[in-house]
Scaffold this active site. Structure first.
Site, PDB file in Angstrom:
ATOM      1  CG  LEU A  37      42.207  50.133  43.889  1.00  0.00           C
ATOM      2  CD1 LEU A  37      42.115  50.111  45.375  1.00  0.00           C
ATOM      3  CD2 LEU A  37      43.147  49.290  43.372  1.00  0.00           C
ATOM      4  CG  HIS A  38      38.721  46.534  38.705  1.00  0.00           C
ATOM      5  ND1 HIS A  38      38.858  45.420  39.252  1.00  0.00           N
ATOM      6  CD2 HIS A  38      39.665  46.805  37.846  1.00  0.00           C
ATOM      7  CE1 HIS A  38      39.995  44.879  38.712  1.00  0.00           C
ATOM      8  NE2 HIS A  38      40.280  45.725  38.142  1.00  0.00           N
ATOM      9  CG  HIS A  41      42.136  46.062  42.127  1.00  0.00           C
ATOM     10  ND1 HIS A  41      41.502  46.925  41.167  1.00  0.00           N
ATOM     11  CD2 HIS A  41      43.411  45.647  41.734  1.00  0.00           C
ATOM     12  CE1 HIS A  41      42.660  46.936  40.142  1.00  0.00           C
ATOM     13  NE2 HIS A  41      43.696  46.190  40.621  1.00  0.00           N
ATOM     14  CE  LYS A 153      41.893  40.999  32.783  1.00  0.00           C
ATOM     15  NZ  LYS A 153      43.094  41.793  32.738  1.00  0.00           N
TER      16      LYS A 153
END
Ligand code: PAF
Length: 291
Positions: A37-38, A41, A153
């Protein structure tokens, strides 16, 4: 936050969450992910919290959406760190099934969405969107969310999932409650992606050419330049900046993703997939119709 890995436990946990609402009807928003996750998210999770009483996140690295020569084995897996991030963002329940739980022995079904899945990434990654549609259909049936959130995205993925929900008359979630959230970008404009971590420091710097050249192409198209010429310049500029190949650079209708050779009356999108240092990056941006 509870983490569950078996379908039976998921059903029990979901029933408890639902029962917390007035008249046993708390709403649920699902944020499907493959983990690693980044901030992109976490932005989905924050938006999900605005939509529903409870947020359920899923983490499942879906083998069906990886081609034979893709990065399934190398794909980053960090469940404990991901769970901590989700808990800090107020996620109520994490659904993290094993591959056997998702695809038990004898699993033989496939969800395939024609048309919108065929060009762009679909052409370069045969079977990818069947894998995505199949797992997302299963996640929707497993969680039965009121809302589901996906990043813009993966613009083609979002279009495929919406087409599936519309064509198959899904009600949980209804197609109108499949929410696309704008791409979150790094300071230099690179779209956040779990795959950015594959980039070497030099390639990471060079990768910023992707959003930059896209903005230049959009500025040219919006000010009346011929689309084919603007896309050619974009390809040349990416190669000059250190990209090793451009899978596609296309102007497309935002809904159907049909290719456009000029701006028309319908909303348009510029979509690009390009490779740098063995990593395939994708990005997309809206193009405004001058009229
Ligand atoms: O975008 C992703 O992370 C995946 O494609 C998804 C939607 C979770 C399906 O595996």
């Amino acid at each position: 936050m509870q983490t569950v890995k078996a379908l039976q436990m998921l059903r029990t946990a979901l029933a408890q969450l639902r029962a917390e609402g007035e008249a046993g009807g708390a709403t649920i928003a699902l944020v499907p992910t493959m983990g690693a996750l980044h901030e992109g998210h976490l932005t989905l999770v924050r938006r999900a919290r605005e939509e529903a009483d409870h947020v359920v996140a899923s983490i499942f690295v879906n083998p069906k959406q990886f081609g034979p020569n893709e990065d399934l084995d190398a794909y980053p897996r960090q469940l404990a760190a991901d769970a901590a991030m989700l808990e800090a963002e107020g996620v109520a329940l994490l659904w993290a099934p094993t591959v056997d739980e998702m695809y038990p022995a004898g699993f033989a079904s496939n969800v395939s969405v024609a048309g919108v899945s065929e060009g762009l990434c679909g052409a370069a990654r045969p079977g990818h969107f069947d894998g995505v549609a199949t797992v997302v259909c299963k996640l929707f049936n497993q969680v039965q969310p009121d809302f589901a959130l996906f990043g813009e995205k993966d613009f083609q993925q979002l279009a495929v999932i919406r087409a599936m929900a519309r064509d198959l008359d899904l009600t949980r979630p209804h197609v109108d409650n499949i929410i696309g959230v704008p791409t979150v970008r790094e300071a230099d404009g690179l779209a956040m992606s779990s795959r950015n971590r594959y980039l070497s420091p030099d390639h990471r710097v060079a990768a910023a050419a992707l959003p930059r050249t896209m903005q230049e192409a959009i500025a040219a198209i919006e000010s009346g330049a011929e689309v084919a010429g603007a896309l050619d310049s974009l390809r040349v500029d990416l190669l000059a900046a250190g990209f090793s190949g451009v899978d596609y650079a296309a102007l497309a209708d935002s809904r159907s993703l049909a290719p456009l050779d000029a701006l028309g009356q319908t909303p348009a999108r510029l979509l690009v997939a390009a490779r740098i240092g063995g990593t395939r990056l994708i990005d997309n941006m809206a193009v405004n119709n001058a009229s």
